[in-house]
Design a protein around this motif. Sequence first.
Motif, PDB file in Angstrom:
ATOM      1  N   ARG A  60       0.837  -1.208   0.000  1.00 39.23           N
ATOM      2  CA  ARG A  60       0.000   0.000   0.000  1.00 39.23           C
ATOM      3  C   ARG A  60       0.868   1.253   0.000  1.00 39.23           C
ATOM      4  O   ARG A  60       0.601   2.211  -0.732  1.00 39.23           O
ATOM      5  N   GLN A  61       1.939   1.247   0.785  1.00 36.70           N
ATOM      6  CA  GLN A  61       2.842   2.404   0.857  1.00 36.70           C
ATOM      7  C   GLN A  61       3.525   2.650  -0.488  1.00 36.70           C
ATOM      8  O   GLN A  61       3.617   3.791  -0.953  1.00 36.70           O
ATOM      9  N   VAL A  62       3.977   1.575  -1.096  1.00 30.37           N
ATOM     10  CA  VAL A  62       4.640   1.696  -2.400  1.00 30.37           C
ATOM     11  C   VAL A  62       3.659   2.237  -3.437  1.00 30.37           C
ATOM     12  O   VAL A  62       3.997   3.133  -4.237  1.00 30.37           O
ATOM     13  N   ALA A  63       2.446   1.695  -3.445  1.00 28.15           N
ATOM     14  CA  ALA A  63       1.438   2.148  -4.405  1.00 28.15           C
ATOM     15  C   ALA A  63       1.130   3.628  -4.232  1.00 28.15           C
ATOM     16  O   ALA A  63       1.051   4.382  -5.210  1.00 28.15           O
ATOM     17  N   GLU A  64       0.983   4.068  -2.987  1.00 30.08           N
ATOM     18  CA  GLU A  64       0.675   5.474  -2.721  1.00 30.08           C
ATOM     19  C   GLU A  64       1.818   6.384  -3.156  1.00 30.08           C
ATOM     20  O   GLU A  64       1.591   7.437  -3.769  1.00 30.08           O
ATOM     21  N   GLN A  65       3.042   6.001  -2.837  1.00 27.72           N
ATOM     22  CA  GLN A  65       4.184   6.853  -3.177  1.00 27.72           C
ATOM     23  C   GLN A  65       4.408   6.927  -4.681  1.00 27.72           C
ATOM     24  O   GLN A  65       4.688   8.002  -5.229  1.00 27.72           O
ATOM     25  N   LEU A  66       4.277   5.788  -5.347  1.00 24.42           N
ATOM     26  CA  LEU A  66       4.459   5.796  -6.802  1.00 24.42           C
ATOM     27  C   LEU A  66       3.365   6.600  -7.489  1.00 24.42           C
ATOM     28  O   LEU A  66       3.627   7.316  -8.458  1.00 24.42           O
ATOM     29  N   MET A  67       2.134   6.509  -6.986  1.00 21.14           N
ATOM     30  CA  MET A  67       1.042   7.252  -7.603  1.00 21.14           C
ATOM     31  C   MET A  67       1.131   8.740  -7.281  1.00 21.14           C
ATOM     32  O   MET A  67       0.704   9.573  -8.078  1.00 21.14           O
ATOM     33  N   ASP A  68       1.691   9.091  -6.124  1.00 17.95           N
ATOM     34  CA  ASP A  68       1.941  10.509  -5.835  1.00 17.95           C
ATOM     35  C   ASP A  68       2.957  11.087  -6.811  1.00 17.95           C
ATOM     36  O   ASP A  68       2.861  12.249  -7.219  1.00 17.95           O
ATOM     37  N   HIS A  69       3.909  10.260  -7.175  1.00 17.25           N
ATOM     38  CA  HIS A  69       4.961  10.713  -8.100  1.00 17.25           C
ATOM     39  C   HIS A  69       4.455  10.765  -9.539  1.00 17.25           C
ATOM     40  O   HIS A  69       4.637  11.759 -10.246  1.00 17.25           O
ATOM     41  N   ASP A  70       3.806   9.661  -9.989  1.00 12.13           N
ATOM     42  CA  ASP A  70       3.298   9.583 -11.366  1.00 12.13           C
ATOM     43  C   ASP A  70       2.252   8.474 -11.419  1.00 12.13           C
ATOM     44  O   ASP A  70       2.571   7.307 -11.682  1.00 12.13           O
ATOM     45  N   ALA A  71       1.008   8.834 -11.161  1.00  9.00           N
ATOM     46  CA  ALA A  71      -0.061   7.835 -11.068  1.00  9.00           C
ATOM     47  C   ALA A  71      -0.266   7.091 -12.386  1.00  9.00           C
ATOM     48  O   ALA A  71      -0.330   5.859 -12.420  1.00  9.00           O
ATOM     49  N   LEU A  72      -0.358   7.834 -13.472  1.00  4.72           N
ATOM     50  CA  LEU A  72      -0.593   7.202 -14.767  1.00  4.72           C
ATOM     51  C   LEU A  72       0.592   6.329 -15.171  1.00  4.72           C
ATOM     52  O   LEU A  72       0.422   5.218 -15.680  1.00  4.72           O
ATOM     53  N   GLY A  73       1.794   6.823 -14.935  1.00  5.58           N
ATOM     54  CA  GLY A  73       2.990   6.056 -15.277  1.00  5.58           C
ATOM     55  C   GLY A  73       3.094   4.770 -14.489  1.00  5.58           C
ATOM     56  O   GLY A  73       3.487   3.727 -15.013  1.00  5.58           O
ATOM     57  N   ALA A  74       2.727   4.821 -13.196  1.00 11.48           N
ATOM     58  CA  ALA A  74       2.786   3.629 -12.351  1.00 11.48           C
ATOM     59  C   ALA A  74       1.819   2.558 -12.848  1.00 11.48           C
ATOM     60  O   ALA A  74       2.166   1.372 -12.929  1.00 11.48           O
ATOM     61  N   HIS A  75       0.609   2.956 -13.210  1.00  8.81           N
ATOM     62  CA  HIS A  75      -0.372   1.981 -13.701  1.00  8.81           C
ATOM     63  C   HIS A  75      -0.018   1.497 -15.105  1.00  8.81           C
ATOM     64  O   HIS A  75      -0.243   0.329 -15.427  1.00  8.81           O
ATOM     65  N   ALA A  76       0.513   2.394 -15.910  1.00  6.42           N
ATOM     66  CA  ALA A  76       0.922   1.981 -17.254  1.00  6.42           C
ATOM     67  C   ALA A  76       2.005   0.906 -17.176  1.00  6.42           C
ATOM     68  O   ALA A  76       1.972  -0.085 -17.907  1.00  6.42           O
ATOM     69  N   ARG A  77       2.937   1.100 -16.265  1.00  9.66           N
ATOM     70  CA  ARG A  77       4.059   0.173 -16.137  1.00  9.66           C
ATOM     71  C   ARG A  77       3.659  -1.135 -15.458  1.00  9.66           C
ATOM     72  O   ARG A  77       3.960  -2.223 -15.947  1.00  9.66           O
TER      73      ARG A  77
END
Length: 229
Positions: A113-130
């Motif tokens: 959950r922490q990783v998901a939140e931090q990555l989405m704070d940085h670049d939500a679309l990029g995190a889901h795309a990847r």
Amino acid sequence: MGHKENHRSNRVGWLRAAVLGANDGIVSTSSLIIGVTAASATQHNILLAGIAGLVAGAMSMAAGEYVSVSSQLDTIEADLAIEKQALEQDYEDEIDELAQIYEQRGLDPILARQVAEQLMDHDALGAHARDEIGLSDTHGANPIQAAMFSATTFTIGAALPLLVAWLVPLPLLILMVAVCSLIFLASLGAIAARTGGASMVIGAVRVTFWGALAMILTAVVGQIFGVVA
């Protein structure tokens, strides 16, 4: 300073395109030349057929690569649009979705959950795309560059047997084009395998085998039509 591995997977895209283009150029042009020669054509007509094959093949490669890359980009853009809409409509569900992906990869639920939140704070679309869609590069290749690259490598490959056909006398044309083309193919396969970190022998053998098969088949076809004519 830590040890850094020299990975080769980043070369797969351009290496595949280069090998495919050059290989098609060599195989198609040499096979065409051998087939026309086996049909008892004059050297002038053989060269004319080879040049026509080079131009047609290069344009076909360019068009095919352009359409292929453009279609791929259209699919990527459509997937990103769907994901962008989902992020706008329900951001929290998208965090949960990403966290579940990381849990499946071995992270405990809290850390996931922490990783998901931090990555989405940085670049939500990029995190889901990847991590959800599997897109390592959301921009993709350039269709025009891909088309030009394929056409260029095809032309270089096709020019090799065409040059041999121009230099050698007609009685030796089939033999010399076949031998030289197989040498070109073996070298291409070995270099490609070496660049990709694979066995040079295996790379050379598999490319040479299919090239030889194509030349034999076109020679048989040319012989048949030459006899019929």
